[in-house]
Design an enzyme around this catalytic site. Structure first.
Site, PDB file in Angstrom:
ATOM      1  N   LYS A   3     -13.311   0.164  15.560  1.00  0.00           N
ATOM      2  CA  LYS A   3     -11.978  -0.465  15.637  1.00  0.00           C
ATOM      3  C   LYS A   3     -11.423  -0.369  17.053  1.00  0.00           C
ATOM      4  CE  LYS A   3     -10.770   0.202  10.831  1.00  0.00           C
ATOM      5  NZ  LYS A   3     -10.059   0.964   9.819  1.00  0.00           N
TER       6      LYS A   3
ATOM      7  N   ASP B 118      -3.911  -6.809   5.139  1.00  0.00           N
ATOM      8  CA  ASP B 118      -4.927  -7.672   5.743  1.00  0.00           C
ATOM      9  C   ASP B 118      -4.985  -9.045   5.075  1.00  0.00           C
ATOM     10  OD1 ASP B 118      -5.954  -5.865   7.647  1.00  0.00           O
ATOM     11  OD2 ASP B 118      -7.006  -4.780   6.051  1.00  0.00           O
TER      12      ASP B 118
ATOM     13  N   ASN C 209       0.846  -1.196   0.000  1.00  0.00           N
ATOM     14  CA  ASN C 209       0.000   0.000   0.000  1.00  0.00           C
ATOM     15  C   ASN C 209       0.878   1.240   0.000  1.00  0.00           C
ATOM     16  OD1 ASN C 209       0.570   0.821   2.853  1.00  0.00           O
ATOM     17  ND2 ASN C 209      -0.253  -1.228   3.188  1.00  0.00           N
TER      18      ASN C 209
ATOM     19  N   LYS D 255     -10.694  -3.880  18.891  1.00  0.00           N
ATOM     20  CA  LYS D 255      -9.288  -4.252  19.122  1.00  0.00           C
ATOM     21  C   LYS D 255      -8.849  -3.960  20.557  1.00  0.00           C
ATOM     22  CE  LYS D 255      -8.373  -3.550  14.218  1.00  0.00           C
ATOM     23  NZ  LYS D 255      -7.378  -3.569  13.155  1.00  0.00           N
TER      24      LYS D 255
ATOM     25  N   PHE E 229      -4.217   3.115  14.744  1.00  0.00           N
ATOM     26  CA  PHE E 229      -4.554   4.138  13.761  1.00  0.00           C
ATOM     27  C   PHE E 229      -5.727   3.620  12.942  1.00  0.00           C
ATOM     28  CE2 PHE E 229      -1.640   7.771  13.284  1.00  0.00           C
ATOM     29  CZ  PHE E 229      -0.852   7.536  14.397  1.00  0.00           C
TER      30      PHE E 229
ATOM     31  N   LYS F  35       9.086 -17.681 -10.239  1.00  0.00           N
ATOM     32  CA  LYS F  35       8.426 -16.520 -10.829  1.00  0.00           C
ATOM     33  C   LYS F  35       7.236 -16.991 -11.676  1.00  0.00           C
ATOM     34  CE  LYS F  35       9.239 -12.768 -13.995  1.00  0.00           C
ATOM     35  NZ  LYS F  35       9.936 -12.449 -15.215  1.00  0.00           N
TER      36      LYS F  35
HETATM   37  N1  CTP Z   1      -3.647  -3.467  11.913  1.00  0.00           N
HETATM   38  C1  CTP Z   1      -2.916  -4.555  12.309  1.00  0.00           C
HETATM   39  N2  CTP Z   1      -2.944  -5.705  11.564  1.00  0.00           N
HETATM   40  C2  CTP Z   1      -3.697  -5.787  10.462  1.00  0.00           C
HETATM   41  C3  CTP Z   1      -4.452  -4.680  10.041  1.00  0.00           C
HETATM   42  C4  CTP Z   1      -4.408  -3.524  10.790  1.00  0.00           C
HETATM   43  O1  CTP Z   1      -2.228  -4.486  13.322  1.00  0.00           O
HETATM   44  N3  CTP Z   1      -3.714  -6.923   9.766  1.00  0.00           N
HETATM   45  C5  CTP Z   1      -3.639  -2.240  12.738  1.00  0.00           C
HETATM   46  C6  CTP Z   1      -3.051  -1.044  12.049  1.00  0.00           C
HETATM   47  O2  CTP Z   1      -1.673  -0.930  12.345  1.00  0.00           O
HETATM   48  C7  CTP Z   1      -3.852   0.110  12.647  1.00  0.00           C
HETATM   49  C8  CTP Z   1      -5.199  -0.522  12.954  1.00  0.00           C
HETATM   50  O3  CTP Z   1      -4.975  -1.924  13.020  1.00  0.00           O
HETATM   51  O4  CTP Z   1      -3.301   0.563  13.857  1.00  0.00           O
HETATM   52  C9  CTP Z   1      -6.280  -0.221  11.973  1.00  0.00           C
HETATM   53  O5  CTP Z   1      -5.852  -0.494  10.680  1.00  0.00           O
HETATM   54  P1  CTP Z   1      -6.790  -0.226   9.424  1.00  0.00           P
HETATM   55  O6  CTP Z   1      -6.077  -0.684   8.186  1.00  0.00           O
HETATM   56  O7  CTP Z   1      -7.323   1.164   9.478  1.00  0.00           O
HETATM   57  O8  CTP Z   1      -8.025  -1.168   9.760  1.00  0.00           O
HETATM   58  P2  CTP Z   1      -8.355  -2.673   9.605  1.00  0.00           P
HETATM   59  O9  CTP Z   1      -8.529  -3.251  10.956  1.00  0.00           O
HETATM   60  O10 CTP Z   1      -7.393  -3.364   8.695  1.00  0.00           O
HETATM   61  O11 CTP Z   1      -9.807  -2.615   8.946  1.00  0.00           O
HETATM   62  P3  CTP Z   1     -10.235  -2.188   7.449  1.00  0.00           P
HETATM   63  O12 CTP Z   1      -9.036  -2.434   6.556  1.00  0.00           O
HETATM   64  O13 CTP Z   1     -11.377  -3.080   7.158  1.00  0.00           O
HETATM   65  O14 CTP Z   1     -10.621  -0.733   7.510  1.00  0.00           O
END
Ligand code: CTP
Length: 398
Positions: A335, A277, A208, A339, A321, A287
């Site tokens: 969230k 995620d 990302n 969490k 975050f 490859k």
């Molecule tokens: N985070 C994490 N591990 C993941 C995804 C997210 O530890 N696999 C943490 C990020 O570091 C951040 C928080 O969770 O502090 C929220 O991340 P975000 O990407 O906004 O949310 P998600 O929980 O992944 O939900 P979504 O992508 O559905 O918005």
């Protein structure tokens, strides 16, 4: 308190007289102030005023007879604990950004190892000119600091950004840089930053747009406040910060392992990383070859690291975050609950001048007990400052 020395560079513009107020504020804190004025600054206010207030000789000309055996610009450059350019014109910003050192002030800036802070003031069209903005960005990337000008009615009658920042604010920033608060001594802070990569094959991956800047700013702020900091960082173009235990990882799994290994000993854990995620169900050892017209990859959910930390947390203050493109507050709130966090920093990633790649951010900090603190647009370092101000205030016992 150890006495500090500030070298103030004054460049020409109608705001020159305001530098006198900054000097008087610094002098009240017993800071030793030396002033270098450019020739054009001397046209606005007589150097004598600066001499009376600073109680030191004002330097204007590189070819003045040296007062001591030392070369003057080198001696001031060495003496400075900090250099402040107030007001800073487009000209001095442009000179330094492009390596030009042709007078006393520009040579001293070039020769110093001390932090250099610019407080720009100029006509709004000049300030917004992309050349000036590029020069500012270039200097920021080199580590020069800026105290952003305010918007308002300018001397020329135009209305817009370019008005020198409030002199009290300028003096306060300088004082806080010279005498940083060490309110986190003895605390252990773990920060994650940057993106993670989901590996597809030996040459390909999905990731990302996270730059890592927010997490690095948090780690640096904690370090400067005296904490012992561990930074677990995904791939970024940022340099490992001085004095921070930086662990480089690539994937979600590697981040998880490092975070779990350090988690128990931490007081505060801040997850600013943009963790992937999903990862490909199968990693191809070879490859992947171009074969059919369509390529279908299957992805499986990867670990939610922060959720896991929320489940096993004991006394740690846990901060997440939330990067959102819609329903910022409600998504962040859910969230925070899901969490088991103490705080969540919510930011709207659709805004083009803040967020992922930018050096600035506009965030709302939500607390476990339902408070919401909306911050104006500010540098990521300032966001980090505010975040620790809140955490340290609420969690004095940690
Ligand atoms: N985070 C994490 N591990 C993941 C995804 C997210 O530890 N696999 C943490 C990020 O570091 C951040 C928080 O969770 O502090 C929220 O991340 P975000 O990407 O906004 O949310 P998600 O929980 O992944 O939900 P979504 O992508 O559905 O918005």
């Amino acid at each position: 308190m150890e006495r500090k020395t500030v070298v103030i560079g004054v460049t020409g513009g109608v705001a020159v007289y305001k530098a006198l107020d900054v000097i008087s504020r610094l002098r009240k804190k017993n800071i030793d102030v030396h002033v270098i004025m450019t020739e054009s600054a001397g046209e606005f206010v007589n150097p004598l005023s600066f001499q009376s207030l600073s109680q030191n000789m004002v330097v204007t000309n590189m070819f003045d007879e040296p007062k001591h055996w030392e070369i003057q610009h080198i001696s001031l450059a060495k003496k400075a604990d900090l250099m402040l350019i107030v007001p800073a014109t487009a000209n001095i910003i442009g000179k330094v950004a492009n390596g030009i050192a042709d007078d006393m002030l520009s040579t001293t800036i070039m020769a110093t190892h001390a932090p250099v802070v610019f407080a720009p003031a100029m006509n709004t069209n000049m300030y917004l000119n992309p050349i000036v903005q590029n020069n500012i960005q270039k200097l920021k990337d080199y580590g020069y600091k800026f105290i952003e000008p305010e918007s308002g009615r300018l001397a020329c009658g135009d209305v817009g950004a370019g008005k020198l920042a409030d002199t009290e604010l300028i003096a306060d920033k300088v004082i806080s840089m010279l005498y940083p608060i060490k309110d986190m001594s003895g605390k252990k802070v773990l920060v994650t930053a940057g993106p993670t990569w989901s590996l597809i094959d030996p040459v390909r991956f999905i990731t990302n747009r996270s730059s890592g800047k927010m997490g690095y700013a948090i780690a640096e702020e904690a370090r400067d406040r005296g904490a012992e900091v561990t930074l677990v960082s995904g791939p970024t173009s940022l340099k490992a910060p001085f004095g921070i235990n930086t662990i480089n990882i690539t994937t979600n799994e590697e981040m998880l392992n490092e975070v779990l290994e350090h988690f128990n000993s931490q007081d505060i854990v801040i997850k600013a990383a943009a963790v992937a995620d999903y990862k490909p169900v199968e990693y191809s050892q070879n490859k992947i070859k171009k074969a059919s017209n369509e390529l279908v990859l299957n992805f499986a959910k990867d670990t939610d690291i922060l959720k896991k930390l929320g489940e096993i947390k004991q006394n740690q203050v846990l901060v997440g975050f939330a990067a959102e493109s819609n329903d910022l507050i409600s998504n962040a709130e859910s969230k925070l609950k899901k969490k088991n966090l103490d705080y969540i920093v919510a930011n709207d990633i659709t805004s083009s001048d803040t967020g992922f790649q930018s050096s600035e951010n506009r965030v709302i900090i939500l607390t476990r007990d339902g408070e919401k603190l909306s911050l104006e647009k500010m540098s990521k370092r300032e966001v980090a400052q505010k975040l620790f101000d809140i955490i340290n205030d609420k969690h004095k016992e940690v």
